[in-house]
Design a protein around this motif. Sequence first.
Motif, PDB file in Angstrom:
ATOM      1  N   UNK A 139       0.669  -1.114  -0.061  1.00 38.15           N
ATOM      2  CA  UNK A 139       0.145   0.157   0.038  1.00 38.15           C
ATOM      3  C   UNK A 139       0.846   1.251  -0.071  1.00 38.15           C
ATOM      4  N   UNK A 140       1.816   1.295   0.954  1.00 35.28           N
ATOM      5  CA  UNK A 140       2.772   2.546   0.981  1.00 35.28           C
ATOM      6  C   UNK A 140       3.492   2.473  -0.396  1.00 35.28           C
ATOM      7  N   UNK A 141       3.994   1.573  -1.135  1.00 37.23           N
ATOM      8  CA  UNK A 141       4.494   1.478  -2.343  1.00 37.23           C
ATOM      9  C   UNK A 141       3.315   2.295  -3.455  1.00 37.23           C
ATOM     10  N   UNK A 142       2.375   1.720  -3.445  1.00 36.02           N
ATOM     11  CA  UNK A 142       1.431   2.462  -4.254  1.00 36.02           C
ATOM     12  C   UNK A 142       1.188   3.741  -3.988  1.00 36.02           C
ATOM     13  N   UNK A 143       1.102   4.174  -3.033  1.00 40.15           N
ATOM     14  CA  UNK A 143       1.119   5.729  -2.508  1.00 40.15           C
ATOM     15  C   UNK A 143       2.030   6.465  -2.817  1.00 40.15           C
TER      16      UNK A 143
END
Length: 316
Positions: A139-143
């Motif tokens: 999720x952090x990578x997507x953000x």
Amino acid sequence: MNTTNTKPYYAAGLAAFVIWGFIPFPLKALAEYPSGQILYFRVALSVTLLLLICLLFRKKQVKSTLSQVMHSQPKDRRRFILFTILGGALLTINWLLFIYVINHINIQTGSFSYLLCPIITAVLGFILLKEELRLNQWIAIALSAVSCALVGSGEITSLLFSLFIALSYAFYLITQRILKDYDKIVLLTLQLMLSFAFIGPFYTYFSQGATVALGTDFYLNIVMLSAMFTVLPLFLNLFALKELTSGTIGILMYINPILNFVMAFLYFGEETTTLKVLAYIIIFISVIIYNLNLKGRKKKGDGLIIPPVGTTAVGK
């Protein structure tokens, strides 16, 4: 029961990142000089200081590392040589890019790259080293990707420089993970020796365009950059890693770019856009999400945070 007092180790880790957070001051003081010229003298003095430290205080570690390499399997020896050379080249590229960005673009771009770096390192670790990532980390990578898109839509040049800095240092960190069984100071000394071997023959090229003669102010700022903003925080960080987990160090490291941002706006008078502010907020949120569940991480002593002219690394 572990009764070790961790306060000195927290203090050392905190001090290292606070020091690195103020790296724009000596770099901005050298802004009149070509970036390559700054890099040349910074590498030369840094490697000189590290060689003195190794020869005077770390002879045992030097001998141990040499013995470790000499008695390793041929495949491991070739891997050591390959990734040491690659690490030296990546560090040289990273330092040069960072100096140029701070002095000729803006501090925000340099700082943004080191907020991106941990996320990019995680992706490379997943692809190259088959390291597992938790759902919150994806999720952090997507953000982070959203944040990059916002910055790129406003100013593609800044985004590209941020990505190049982050990628060069992320790949450097991957080489360090592969060489994690070797003494960090000895390894860094070898890499900086190689770095100086790379750039030494090109000093005339690097110094082209210089409009200011080298004087006392230049050398004083180079000494400050090399001793205070490289060697000192490096040893503080190594001391901290004796007792702190790499997860804790991973949290402390964000002090650096946060201080950079604060100085960029409040001291150096840089301006930004609403879009960039939104992107910075998103990347900061992604960093928090990425570091969730730190209590579940194992304690690791294999980390090292080496400043690319005074910034941070993750996982290290």
